[in-house]
Design a protein around this motif. Structure first.
Motif, PDB file in Angstrom:
ATOM      1  N   GLU A 896      37.925  43.871  41.624  1.00 66.60           N
ATOM      2  CA  GLU A 896      38.309  43.465  42.731  1.00 66.60           C
ATOM      3  C   GLU A 896      36.999  43.076  43.884  1.00 66.60           C
ATOM      4  N   ASP A 897      35.898  43.693  43.649  1.00 64.23           N
ATOM      5  CA  ASP A 897      34.656  43.577  44.239  1.00 64.23           C
ATOM      6  C   ASP A 897      34.230  42.219  44.119  1.00 64.23           C
ATOM      7  N   VAL A 898      34.364  41.625  42.822  1.00 63.90           N
ATOM      8  CA  VAL A 898      33.848  40.386  42.530  1.00 63.90           C
ATOM      9  C   VAL A 898      34.899  39.115  42.625  1.00 63.90           C
ATOM     10  N   GLY A 899      35.982  39.666  42.930  1.00 64.06           N
ATOM     11  CA  GLY A 899      36.900  38.778  43.273  1.00 64.06           C
ATOM     12  C   GLY A 899      37.576  38.104  42.044  1.00 64.06           C
ATOM     13  N   LEU A 900      38.275  38.959  41.220  1.00 65.13           N
ATOM     14  CA  LEU A 900      38.896  38.396  39.936  1.00 65.13           C
ATOM     15  C   LEU A 900      40.245  38.709  40.050  1.00 65.13           C
ATOM     16  N   PRO A 901      41.163  38.558  40.666  1.00 67.16           N
ATOM     17  CA  PRO A 901      42.585  39.130  40.645  1.00 67.16           C
ATOM     18  C   PRO A 901      43.288  39.050  39.460  1.00 67.16           C
ATOM     19  N   HIS A 932      47.691  41.635  44.247  1.00 65.18           N
ATOM     20  CA  HIS A 932      46.858  40.395  43.751  1.00 65.18           C
ATOM     21  C   HIS A 932      47.715  39.194  43.290  1.00 65.18           C
ATOM     22  N   ASP A 935      48.418  37.513  46.601  1.00 65.04           N
ATOM     23  CA  ASP A 935      47.119  36.798  47.004  1.00 65.04           C
ATOM     24  C   ASP A 935      46.867  35.522  46.102  1.00 65.04           C
TER      25      ASP A 935
END
Length: 1355
Positions: A896-901, A932, A935
């Motif tokens: 989640e921190d690196v934005g890979l939903p 996610h 999103d």
């Protein structure tokens, strides 16, 4: 082993000695030396592990202060003495309680520098700074050239010594060219005084305050007593000056007695050739002095005898009668030719030589117990290889760059100097970053190559040859400068810590103890043959002999494996090929190319090994660093903890320790390689070499060879790590060291500095008490322990995982990937942890799918590995949640921190299978999946995840979020069409609460709810929603747009009710309440006062007719707002009666009449308003006429065909007339109100209006005239009315038949007429009218009488 450290110069000072340049100049040899603080071996001291070293070259002295514990700022200076040359060994450093005093001797002068002592710079015992100021920090502020700190010599001395007396005087003992000893004394630096000079001679002592005695007065003195080496030592209250003269005699002078107290002929200690030596002056003799508590004051003399140099250790003995003598303790011989320097300790002699090949040789010997005279080897790091082997598949440029910029081969100074020469001195490079220097070198060589090319086309092979030619040329230039910088100058030994440094022209080399197995492998054959026991054998003499024999065989194998074979072995390790297979191929190559019968010699040597497997096992045990480290408890003393926190933490110590580990790794990697080849040779030789036959062969194949192969891979890994440069990704302020831009940091240095050193120090001192911590810091012991422990921390097979964890924490992702790649095929420790950090490295490089795969592969090892346990051990729910689920949560947060939903969804879906019985974790995972998916715009999948959530509260939160997000995205179709099984009421409640809580004009939750109900054919609910929407719009959004939406809402509500059966066409009146203001307190008002108790409201039912009324009212509001926009602010919540007034005011009479009819309101306000507008138009100006057309156009005007142009006034009157005609009322009340309004404003009533009204109700008209005192009009009306009754114009009054005996009865409003007559009679102006009216009434009464008689007679 020796480790190189280079230090840049911070300050340069030019000093003028007050002398002119001598003719021709004097070139003295370069020299160097060192000074260690007295408390450098004390842990709790500021000067612990701190020393100063210097080097001289011509007129320049460079001094550098180093510390192994703390980084020193401004720690290097360069002093330049104009027109002078610094005497070799002419720098002497002493410390007092408050100062560090540097005494310098040149060929023409002496100088003194007084610096503050470190203990005076930092008064506190607890020094916690990461960096400290050096004693050289403020050297530029000193008055170095004052007369009190320097003295000019008329002649050049040959040697020097210096000391500081207890009272602060600085004494220089000099060897003048005329022989004897001259002592120059400078006064204390903090007192006034003059310089004194003493000449010490055997015959007499002569003193003079300044200058030298003329030679004519002195008399001729033989130069045989010329001192070639001087030393001074203060003992008790006297200072002894030792002068080693060229006549091979040692003269000892007492400075207190000012006389020579001892003369010793050193040739007496020479066993042979004394006569020949007496004829040759001993100009290369050397002298060193050392004092110890056990032996007292000792003197070591080196007699430079060709081919057989000799060291004599002599002890100074004093008798009771004041006489002194020398006792020979030991005599040691050396066959080395050129002695550069030597040093004496209380037990050892250390020697530094240069051999015939100009290679540095360092040896030491214990002069007390070594009876065999065998010197111990010091394995000096070899210089870089002169030729680089380049494989066919290697790029020459990349190969040479890798070698040049390897951290252990070339110093940056050598590369910079070579680059400047290569570029012909056109540029200067100062403080160039490592990467920038690499680019400059590449550009310079490539430009040189391109400029030499004359042809435009080359074959690939020709271009490769050109590359090799030019790169080898630059490499040769670097070799020359590296060799020049590597020129040895001196040895420095710290007596307190036993640390030995080799001072070279360009850098400093630190000597560390060599481990037993490394010592065996590196020792020459003559040293191995002298070994009787080795620590590797653990006291077993037979095993010791076998180990020594096997090591000799390994050395023979090493000599064979050179060039291409060594490169093939290296390449196999790099490409992760089987080391066993590579060793077999190398052995095949050796056998095929064995032209010198080396294999046969090795085989013969192996015959002497009785138990080869035991010898191999002993070597492998010694090579294996696998261990289970445990950190001891911390020391309780704060001082000790602070000192330990800095121990070996400086940049210098970091480099020394890590280079030492690299040397160990390099050596042992070669040893393992050679041992692996030797093991395969054993297999090839078979039963002939293995005594136990197949059993030993099986043990060799299944145990020893795999272990050796594993160790080879481990040491190759360590070597690669230590040579891997770390990119500077960390803020320099957060570093504990200040790295030079020309010295890049390796990943191992980064690890040792940030993590490893603390663990190592804790391991070394964790179980020691305060007394043990105050013991001297013994460098050989501590450095060996630190190197071993660091190697164990780096060892991939150990359970600890600190090194990869540190690389991960410091963002060394590229290096981390290479680390995991290298250990992947053979390392079985921390497999899951390696997969995890590799996954993080992939995340950092943007390879999410690879990262997810690594994270999944690490999951099965969660409960087995300590790192993964720590990774999940800090979770709040660790006590109730399975470790693997905690691990998944950690990874999910990373993703989640690196934005890979997408990957979060994949992993969370996988984790659900692990959380079957954990409802809390299931709810969290489904919530993550929902979030996610939402999103990403996967609305259907988000809804499905929502429905799977077992937690009702989380499910409701997700549902609320789904509604809000889809509304914001305007994806209402999806939102409406979801089935919402068992969630219908919740959805409606969420949308209703959102609708009542947010701004009506920016969000369309009411419309969404309407569509939701329509989609489910719930028309009554849909109608209720739209009606509530319309009501709120009227209350809250008082704008034209709001009114338009309100009309649409009421119209939609009407449509909904018309779609259902009439008996069900009703809704409940929505009532405003607390739900309209979410978030407010149910107990207090907005002012904070206690709210009144809620009043129960009566439910009101609205039917279709009620909605139609509201719709019409809203239409009227909209019409008003469109005609007069400012009215929109008050029309939104106006009632029907109020709207009529507003419409009339705006001139919208048609709308007002329609509204009145709908709500059954009287039309009187409409007629009154229109009448008033007609009055205003009649008496208004042109502007009023123009404005009137606007509101007239908004009404339905009566059509009239006329050729006359009509004014606005005419149209208004016509509109009024049409209304009166259209809207008839009982008793003509609208006529009455119009006429009443006209008369009230004093406006004459138009004839058409009078005629119309008198036809309906003449009596009422008469009363109106009387009310407003219109006597003449009233009289005229009565006259006309009487005439009409009498038959004249009766049709104008609505009288069907005039007065007659046969006609119906008629009447007159006698009351009003009497009132009129009374008023006329009282008025003097209306007398004539009164009379006329009276006559007319009389006539009427006469006719009435006649008609009455006739009717009576008729009956």
């Amino acid at each position: 082993m020796n480790i190189h450290i280079f230090e840049p110069v911070d300050q340069v000072l030019c000093l003028c000695a007050g002398v002119s340049a001598p003719p021709g100049g004097v070139k003295l040899p370069d020299s160097a030396g060192g000074f260690s603080y007295e408390e450098s071996g004390t842990l709790l001291s500021i000067t612990s592990n701190r020393f100063i070293h210097w080097s001289t070259s011509g007129d320049t002295v460079q001094l550098v202060e180093q510390s192994l514990d703390t980084n020193l700022l401004n720690n290097a200076i360069r002093l330049k003495f104009l027109h002078c040359s610094v005497l070799p060994g002419g720098v002497h450093i002493h410390e007092t309680l408050n100062n560090v005093i540097i005494l310098i001797v040149t060929n023409l002068s002496v100088h003194r520098l007084v610096l503050p002592h470190p203990t005076r710079m930092y008064r506190s015992e607890l020094v916690t700074e990461l960096q400290m100021q050096s004693v050289f920090t403020d050297v530029g502020k000193l008055s170095i050239q004052d007369e009190a700190h320097s003295f000019i010599l008329p002649q050049s001395p040959a040697a020097s010594a210096a000391w500081i007396s207890p009272n602060g005087h600085a004494h220089f003992a000099l060897a003048p060219p005329t022989g004897g000893v001259t002592v120059v004394t400078l006064p204390p630096h903090d007192q006034q005084g003059s310089v004194s000079l003493l000449e010490l001679k055997q015959s007499s002592v002569m003193q003079r305050l300044a200058g030298w005695m003329p030679s004519a007065i002195r008399g001729e003195q033989s130069p045989c007593d010329l001192a070639v080496s001087l030393a001074a030592w203060s003992l008790e209250d006297d200072t002894f000056i030792f002068a080693l003269c060229q006549d091979h005699k040692l003269r000892v002078w007492s400075f207190k007695e000012l006389q020579c107290v001892l003369v010793a002929d050193l040739l007496d200690y020479v066993p042979v050739g004394r006569a020949e030596l007496r004829c040759v002056p001993g100009q290369a003799h050397r002298l060193r002095v050392c004092f110890s508590g056990s032996t007292g004051l000792c003197v070591c003399v080196y007699l430079a005898i060709p081919k057989r140099g000799q060291f004599c250790v002599l002890q100074l003995m004093a008798s009771d009668n004041g006489r002194y003598s020398l006792e020979n303790i030991s005599t040691q011989f050396s066959t080395q030719e050129t002695l550069v320097d030597f040093a004496l300790t209380s037990t050892d002699i250390w020697g530094l030589w240069v051999d015939d090949d100009n290679q540095t040789v360092v040896k030491y010997i214990n002069f007390e117990h070594n009876t065999a005279g065998m010197w111990n080897q010091v394995f000096v790091q070899p210089p870089p290889e002169e030729e680089i082997h380049i494989g066919l598949d290697q790029d020459p440029r990349e190969t040479y760059l890798d070698v040049l910029f390897s951290p252990l081969r070339f110093t940056a100074e050598a590369i910079v100097k070579a680059l400047q020469i290569y570029k012909r001195g056109t540029e200067r490079f100062v403080d160039v970053p490592w990467d920038a220097l690499k680019k400059e070198v590449t550009l310079a060589v490539e430009n040189e190559l391109q400029s030499s090319v004359t042809e435009f086309e080359f074959s690939q092979e020709d271009y490769r040859m050109l590359q090799v030619e030019f790169w080898s040329k630059f490499y040769a230039c670097c070799l020359q400068y590296q060799e020049a910088l590597s020129t040895p100058l001196a040895l420095h030994i710290n007596q307190a810590t036993a640390m030995v440094c080799l001072l070279k022209k360009g850098f400093v080399s630190f000597l560390l103890p060599c481990f037993a197995v490394d010592h065996l492998y590196l020792s020459a054959d003559e040293y191995l043959s002298s070994e009787e026991e080795t620590p590797v054998s653990e006291g077993d003499s037979d095993l010791s002999r076998d180990v020594l024999q096997m090591v000799q065989c390994l050395r023979m194998v090493s000599d064979c494996v050179q060039g291409e074979m060594a490169c093939e072995m290296e390449k196999a390790l790099e490409l992760l090929l089987s080391p066993e297979r590579a060793a077999e191929q190398v052995l095949e190559n050796m056998l095929a190319n064995d032209r010198s019968n080396v294999i046969e010699d090795i085989t013969n040597k192996l015959q002497d090994v009785r138990n080869p497997l035991a010898a191999m096992g002993a070597l492998l045990r010694e090579l294996d660093l696998e261990t289970d480290m445990e950190t001891g408890p911390e020391t309780t003393s704060l001082n000790v903890r602070i000192s330990l926190s800095q121990l070996y933490g400086s940049t210098v110590a970091v480099s020394v320790v890590c280079q030492a580990v690299c040397q160990v790794a390099l050596t042992r990697a070669l040893l393992c390689r050679d041992l692996l080849i030797l093991q395969h040779l054993y297999l090839r030789l078979g039963d002939n070499m293995l005594l136990a036959g197949s059993a030993q062969s099986l043990q060799l194949q299944q145990d020893l060879i795999p272990r050796c192969s594993h160790l080879l891979c481990c040491y190759y890994l360590l070597k690669q790590l230590i040579l891997t440069i770390s990119p500077n990704l960390i803020d320099s302020l957060s570093l504990t060291v200040s790295l030079s831009v020309l010295n890049p940091q390796t990943v191992v240095e980064l690890f040792y500095q940030n993590v490893g050193r603390k663990v190592i120090v804790s391991q070394l001192f964790g179980q020691r008490d305060l007394q043990a911590a105050q013991s001297p810091l013994h460098w050989p012991q501590l450095s060996s322990s630190v190197v071993t422990l660091l190697g164990q921390l780096l060892w991939p097979s150990n359970p600890g995982f600190l090194f990869p964890e540190c690389m991960m924490g410091n963002c060394q992702y590229t290096q981390l990937q290479e680390y995991v790649r290298l250990i992947g095929p053979w390392c079985q420790a921390n497999v899951g942890s390696c997969r995890f950090i590799l996954g993080q490295a992939y995340l950092a490089s943007g390879e999410g799918q690879k990262a997810l795969q690594c994270f999944q592969e690490a999951a099965p090892e969660v409960e087995k590995e300590e790192f993964l346990n720590r990774l999940t051990g800090s979770e709040e729910e660790a006590g109730t949640t399975a470790p693997r689920l905690l691990y998944y949560n950690k990874v999910l947060r990373l993703l989640e921190d690196v934005g890979l939903p997408e990957l979060v969804i994949q992993l969370a879906t996988l984790a659900i299978s692990e959380a079957v019985n954990d409802e809390r974790s299931l709810a969290a995972l489904w919530t993550r999946i929902f979030k996610h998916h939402l999103d990403l715009g996967h609305n259907r999948e988000a809804y499905e995840a929502l429905t799977q959530n077992p937690d009702a509260s989380r499910q409701l939160d997700c549902l609320r979020q789904l509604v809000v997000v889809l509304c914001e995205r305007a994806q209402l179709q999806d939102l409406v069409q979801f089935p919402y099984v068992n969630l219908h009421e919740e959805v409606v409640s969420i949308i209703e609460s959102r609708a009542r809580a947010v701004d009506l004009m920016t969000h369309n939750y009411y419309e969404l709810l309407y569509a939701f109900h329509i989609n489910r054919h719930n028309y009554r609910k849909a109608g209720t929603v739209m009606f509530e929407y319309g009501m709120r719009l009227g209350r809250e959004v008082r704008t034209l747009r709001g009114l338009q939406k309100q009309v649409n809402c009421f119209l939609a509500a009407l449509n909904c009710l018309r779609l259902i059966r009439p008996e069900y066409a009703w809704i409940v009146q929505p009532s405003p309440g607390p739900s309209d203001r979410p978030g407010t307190s149910p107990k207090r008002t907005h002012d904070g006062e206690l709210a009144a108790a809620p009043v129960s409201r009566q439910i009101e039912i609205l039917e279709l007719q009620d909605l139609e009324k509201e719709y019409i009212l809203s239409r009227c509001r909209l019409t008003l707002a469109q005609q007069h926009p400012p009215s929109a602010a008050i029309a939104g919540s106006a009632s029907a009666a109020e709207m009529v007034a507003l419409l009339v005011q705006a001139g919208l009479f048609d709308t007002a009449l329609s509204l009145c009819q709908t709500f059954k309101l009287p039309l009187t306000p409409v007629f009154e308003g229109l009448t008033f507008k007609c009055i205003k138009l009649q008496y208004g100006g042109e502007q009023s006429q123009n404005e009137a057309w606007n509101w007239l156009a908004a009404n339905q005007l009566p059509s009239l065909i006329t050729t006359k142009e009509c004014s606005a006034t005419d149209e208004a009157w016509r509109l009024l007339a049409s209304y009166l005609e259209k809207h008839q009322s009982q008793n003509a009340q609208y006529y009455r109100c119009v006429i009443n309004r006209l008369l009230s404003h004093g406006v004459p009533v138009p004839d058409w209006l009078v005629n119309a009204y008198k036809k309906v109700d003449a009596a009422a008209l008469l009363r109106l005239y009387l009310n407003y005192d219109q006597l003449e009009s009233a009289a005229e009306l009565v006259l006309e009315y009487v005439d009409a009754l009498l038959g004249k114009g009766h049709q104008y009054f609505g009288i069907e038949m005039p007065l007659s005996a046969m006609a119906p009865l008629v009447w007159l409003p006698y009351t009003s007429i009497d009132q009129l007559l009374h008023s006329l009679r009282d008025s003097q102006a209306n007398t004539q009218v009164y009379e006329k009216l009276s006559v007319k009434l009389a006539e009427y009464h006469r006719v009435v009488e006649q008609s009455t008689r006739h009717r009576l007679h008729a009956h």
